[in-house]
Scaffold this motif. Structure first.
Motif, short mmCIF file in Angstrom:
data_model
loop_
_atom_site.label_atom_id
_atom_site.label_comp_id
_atom_site.label_asym_id
_atom_site.label_seq_id
_atom_site.Cartn_x
_atom_site.Cartn_y
_atom_site.Cartn_z
N ASP A 188 0.85 -1.20 0.00
CA ASP A 188 0.00 0.00 0.00
C ASP A 188 0.88 1.24 0.00
OD1 ASP A 188 -2.34 -1.47 0.05
OD2 ASP A 188 -2.57 -1.35 2.23
N GLU A 189 0.33 2.35 -0.47
CA GLU A 189 1.06 3.61 -0.44
C GLU A 189 1.14 4.10 1.00
OE1 GLU A 189 -0.25 6.66 -3.12
OE2 GLU A 189 0.11 5.41 -4.89
N SER A 246 -4.62 1.62 0.02
CA SER A 246 -4.59 1.29 -1.40
C SER A 246 -3.16 1.26 -1.93
CB SER A 246 -5.40 2.33 -2.18
OG SER A 246 -5.18 2.21 -3.56
N PRO A 247 -2.86 0.38 -2.88
CA PRO A 247 -1.55 0.39 -3.52
C PRO A 247 -1.44 1.44 -4.63
CG PRO A 247 -2.82 -1.48 -4.31
CD PRO A 247 -3.65 -0.80 -3.25
N THR A 248 -2.54 2.13 -4.94
CA THR A 248 -2.50 3.10 -6.04
C THR A 248 -2.97 4.50 -5.65
OG1 THR A 248 -4.73 2.44 -6.74
CG2 THR A 248 -2.86 1.31 -7.79
N PHE A 249 -3.31 4.70 -4.38
CA PHE A 249 -3.88 5.97 -3.96
C PHE A 249 -3.62 6.16 -2.47
CE2 PHE A 249 -7.55 8.47 -2.35
CZ PHE A 249 -7.41 9.60 -3.14
N HIS A 275 4.87 5.62 -4.09
CA HIS A 275 4.28 4.94 -5.23
C HIS A 275 4.84 3.52 -5.21
CE1 HIS A 275 3.19 8.66 -7.90
NE2 HIS A 275 2.51 8.61 -6.78
N THR A 276 3.97 2.55 -5.33
CA THR A 276 4.40 1.16 -5.14
C THR A 276 4.70 0.42 -6.44
OG1 THR A 276 2.12 0.38 -5.08
CG2 THR A 276 3.12 1.00 -2.97
N ALA A 277 4.24 0.95 -7.56
CA ALA A 277 4.44 0.25 -8.83
C ALA A 277 4.91 1.17 -9.95
CB ALA A 277 3.16 -0.45 -9.26
N THR A 278 5.04 2.46 -9.65
CA THR A 278 5.44 3.43 -10.66
C THR A 278 6.57 4.29 -10.14
OG1 THR A 278 3.78 5.02 -9.89
CG2 THR A 278 3.11 3.53 -11.67
N SER A 323 1.37 11.97 -9.74
CA SER A 323 0.30 11.61 -10.66
C SER A 323 -0.64 12.81 -10.79
CB SER A 323 -0.48 10.41 -10.10
OG SER A 323 -1.18 10.80 -8.93
N SER A 353 9.44 5.88 -4.49
CA SER A 353 8.94 4.72 -5.22
C SER A 353 9.56 3.47 -4.61
CB SER A 353 9.28 4.80 -6.70
OG SER A 353 8.85 3.60 -7.33
#
Length: 140
Positions: free
Chosen positions: A22-23, A49-52, A81-84, A89, A107
């Motif tokens: 998660d972030e 969340s992993p994206t927010f 950021h976990t994947a980017t 963003s 990241s």
């Protein structure tokens, strides 16, 4: 340019790694008008969340009251950021509401082949993103 201590740098990175996938998110407060980050305040990602990321409204209210009582302001607002890559963003830019703060992104994904994390700082003012140099020092 953002100048911060090695200890604060390491705390931000450790929080990002701990909360992965998660972030992670948080603030580093400093004396009003000083521009000097001093007090590390990890926050809970209310979105889980992993994206927010999202600061909980009660947590945010408590944080701002505490900073007011201590004559502090947010010098750094950070999240991971976990994947980017560590770059704001569109959502990050839209939610950036502290024009005097340094927005640090970490990241936890190896997106550039240079290692398992990136640590970058940005100024975000009225939707404009400007990357800035990060200087890590032992002490102020």
């Amino acid at each position: 340019m953002l100048t911060l201590t090695q200890a604060l740098h390491d705390q931000i990175v450790a929080h990002a790694r701990k909360d992965h996938p998660d972030e992670a998110c948080g603030v580093v407060a400093g004396p009003v008008g000083s521009g000097r980050p001093e007090r590390f305040i990890p926050m809970v990602n209310a979105a889980r969340s992993p994206t927010f990321y999202e600061f909980g409204s009660q947590d945010l209210l408590k944080l701002y009251r505490e900073m007011d009582d201590r004559d502090e302001e947010p010098v750094i607002v950070y999240h991971s950021h976990t994947a980017t890559e560590a770059y704001p963003s569109r959502t990050d830019i839209n939610y950036a509401n502290e024009p005097g703060a340094h927005y640090v992104l970490v990241s936890t994904a190896d997106t550039d082949g240079l290692g398992e994390f990136q640590f970058r700082s940005f100024r975000i003012v009225e939707g404009q993103v400007t990357e800035e140099e990060v200087k890590v020092v032992e002490a102020y």
